[in-house]
Design an enzyme around this catalytic site. Structure first.
Site, PDB file in Angstrom:
ATOM      1  N   GLU A 103       0.673  -0.853  -0.399  1.00 45.86           N
ATOM      2  CA  GLU A 103      -0.199  -0.007   0.147  1.00 45.86           C
ATOM      3  C   GLU A 103       0.620   1.254  -0.078  1.00 45.86           C
ATOM      4  OE1 GLU A 103      -3.018   1.710  -0.038  1.00 45.86           O
ATOM      5  OE2 GLU A 103      -4.411   0.072   0.332  1.00 45.86           O
ATOM      6  N   ASP A 104       0.510   2.267  -0.579  1.00 42.22           N
ATOM      7  CA  ASP A 104       1.579   3.547  -0.025  1.00 42.22           C
ATOM      8  C   ASP A 104       1.095   4.638   1.121  1.00 42.22           C
ATOM      9  OD1 ASP A 104      -1.539   4.011  -0.346  1.00 42.22           O
ATOM     10  OD2 ASP A 104      -1.559   5.574  -2.072  1.00 42.22           O
ATOM     11  N   ARG A 150       0.960  12.624  -8.928  1.00 42.69           N
ATOM     12  CA  ARG A 150       2.171  11.052  -9.006  1.00 42.69           C
ATOM     13  C   ARG A 150       2.914  10.644  -9.372  1.00 42.69           C
ATOM     14  NH1 ARG A 150      -2.946   7.465  -6.943  1.00 42.69           N
ATOM     15  NH2 ARG A 150      -4.714   8.156  -8.472  1.00 42.69           N
ATOM     16  N   LYS A 209       0.098   7.108   9.345  1.00 42.22           N
ATOM     17  CA  LYS A 209      -0.268   7.894  10.049  1.00 42.22           C
ATOM     18  C   LYS A 209      -0.626   7.612  11.252  1.00 42.22           C
ATOM     19  CE  LYS A 209      -1.861  11.097   5.951  1.00 42.22           C
ATOM     20  NZ  LYS A 209      -3.122  11.634   5.107  1.00 42.22           N
ATOM     21  N   PHE A 244      -2.021  16.070   4.799  1.00 41.42           N
ATOM     22  CA  PHE A 244      -2.841  15.501   3.614  1.00 41.42           C
ATOM     23  C   PHE A 244      -0.890  15.463   2.417  1.00 41.42           C
ATOM     24  CE2 PHE A 244      -3.994  15.404  -1.374  1.00 41.42           C
ATOM     25  CZ  PHE A 244      -4.605  13.932  -1.402  1.00 41.42           C
ATOM     26  N   ASP A 297      -1.981  11.197  -5.139  1.00 42.21           N
ATOM     27  CA  ASP A 297      -2.313  11.731  -6.170  1.00 42.21           C
ATOM     28  C   ASP A 297      -2.952  13.128  -4.965  1.00 42.21           C
ATOM     29  OD1 ASP A 297      -4.335  10.250  -5.347  1.00 42.21           O
ATOM     30  OD2 ASP A 297      -5.259  11.222  -6.943  1.00 42.21           O
ATOM     31  N   ASP A 312      -3.806   5.479   6.484  1.00 43.85           N
ATOM     32  CA  ASP A 312      -4.258   6.439   7.375  1.00 43.85           C
ATOM     33  C   ASP A 312      -5.468   6.150   8.814  1.00 43.85           C
ATOM     34  OD1 ASP A 312      -5.881   9.218   7.946  1.00 43.85           O
ATOM     35  OD2 ASP A 312      -5.672   9.677   5.226  1.00 43.85           O
TER      36      ASP A 312
HETATM   37  P1  5GP Z   1      -7.593   4.722   4.748  1.00 45.56           P
HETATM   38  O1  5GP Z   1      -8.743   3.782   3.979  1.00 45.56           O
HETATM   39  O2  5GP Z   1      -6.748   4.362   5.776  1.00 45.56           O
HETATM   40  O3  5GP Z   1      -8.203   6.188   5.663  1.00 45.56           O
HETATM   41  O4  5GP Z   1      -7.666   6.223   3.756  1.00 45.56           O
HETATM   42  C1  5GP Z   1      -6.150   4.858   2.845  1.00 45.56           C
HETATM   43  C2  5GP Z   1      -6.371   5.781   1.134  1.00 45.56           C
HETATM   44  O5  5GP Z   1      -6.474   7.358   1.561  1.00 45.56           O
HETATM   45  C3  5GP Z   1      -4.613   6.105   0.326  1.00 45.56           C
HETATM   46  O6  5GP Z   1      -5.182   4.106   0.061  1.00 45.56           O
HETATM   47  C4  5GP Z   1      -4.860   6.612   0.104  1.00 45.56           C
HETATM   48  O7  5GP Z   1      -5.600   6.781  -1.006  1.00 45.56           O
HETATM   49  C5  5GP Z   1      -5.613   7.586   0.330  1.00 45.56           C
HETATM   50  N1  5GP Z   1      -5.137   9.111   1.468  1.00 45.56           N
HETATM   51  C6  5GP Z   1      -4.665   9.190   2.922  1.00 45.56           C
HETATM   52  N2  5GP Z   1      -3.850  10.093   3.507  1.00 45.56           N
HETATM   53  C7  5GP Z   1      -3.561  10.405   2.363  1.00 45.56           C
HETATM   54  C8  5GP Z   1      -2.831  11.855   1.360  1.00 45.56           C
HETATM   55  O8  5GP Z   1      -2.261  12.115   2.521  1.00 45.56           O
HETATM   56  N3  5GP Z   1      -2.528  11.399   0.509  1.00 45.56           N
HETATM   57  C9  5GP Z   1      -2.846  11.021  -0.647  1.00 45.56           C
HETATM   58  N4  5GP Z   1      -2.791  11.699  -1.486  1.00 45.56           N
HETATM   59  N5  5GP Z   1      -4.207  10.305   0.064  1.00 45.56           N
HETATM   60  C10 5GP Z   1      -4.769   9.910   1.181  1.00 45.56           C
HETATM   61 MG    MG Z   2      -3.975   3.301  -1.467  1.00 44.68          MG
END
Ligand code: 5GP
Ligand code: MG
Length: 181
Positions: free
Chosen positions: A103-104, A169, A135, A156, A163, A107
């Site tokens: 995963e990138d 990206r 995070k 963010f 992106d 959050d």
């Molecule tokens: P989660 O489900 O853990 O809350 O969030 C996952 C998705 O939210 C990530 O795969 C990503 O697509 C998006 N996301 C969360 N934080 C960021 C951020 O700081 N920057 C960007 N570009 N995407 C984020």
């Molecule tokens: Mg992702």
């Protein structure tokens, strides 16, 4: 020198340089090489965001392995089924296998927990998670995140695969959104 960049209607400032990111990527790869020594894992790259991290990470993996790209999607099914989660592109039989999700960013953890649940429903063996960014202040799940490249605050960020509204990206460094003056 003003190194800020503009993407759509927002301004971003430098946050993590390519060499810092690369050190983290190599660290994660070394841990995976060590932990999974002798195994033949399946790496699942979660598109779109993880494509650059995955490309760099996997070139540092020395295990015999398979790689597959998937997309996670959530949609509203019929009223009887509610929200349906899907992993698009997963063709492999993962029953009993060691699967490493790439995963990138993690959050809140909502996405990763849903992906893990989907893999469990397909009877994956050992499921591990490798994320470039994490995070800690936002994460509110019990699911263990095995490999974390860099911990970042609740801001963010864009670049290195991530992106803002489809943009950014391709940036080799990671940028953080500029707080409003
Ligand atoms: P989660 O489900 O853990 O809350 O969030 C996952 C998705 O939210 C990530 O795969 C990503 O697509 C998006 N996301 C969360 N934080 C960021 C951020 O700081 N920057 C960007 N570009 N995407 C984020
Ligand atoms: Mg992702």
């Amino acid at each position: 020198m003003d190194e800020s960049i503009r993407l759509g209607d927002k301004t971003f400032v430098p946050y993590l340089q390519a060499d810092v990111i690369n050190d983290a990527v190599v660290r994660v790869a070394d841990q995976i090489n060590f932990d999974l020594s002798g195994q033949k894992p399946l790496f699942l790259v979660v598109l779109n965001g993880a494509f650059i991290f995955a490309a760099d990470l996997l070139r540092n993996i020395r295990l015999e392995c398979e790689i597959s790209c998937v997309k996670f999607s959530s949609y509203h099914g019929t009223t009887s089924t509610g929200v349906v989660n899907e992993l698009i592109g997963l063709k492999e039989d993962i029953a009993g296998r060691t699967v490493v999700i790439i995963e990138d960013i993690v959050d809140s953890g909502n996405t990763i927990v849903k992906i893990v649940d989907l893999l469990k429903s397909k009877h994956a063996g050992d499921i591990r998670i490798a994320t470039l960014l994490y995070k800690p202040q936002a994460y509110n799940k019990n699911q263990h995140i095995h490999y974390r490249g860099l911990e970042i605050p609740n801001d963010f960020i864009v670049g290195y695969g991530l992106d803002y509204d489809g943009l950014g990206r391709n940036l080799k460094d990671i940028f953080v959104i500029k707080s409003e003056e």
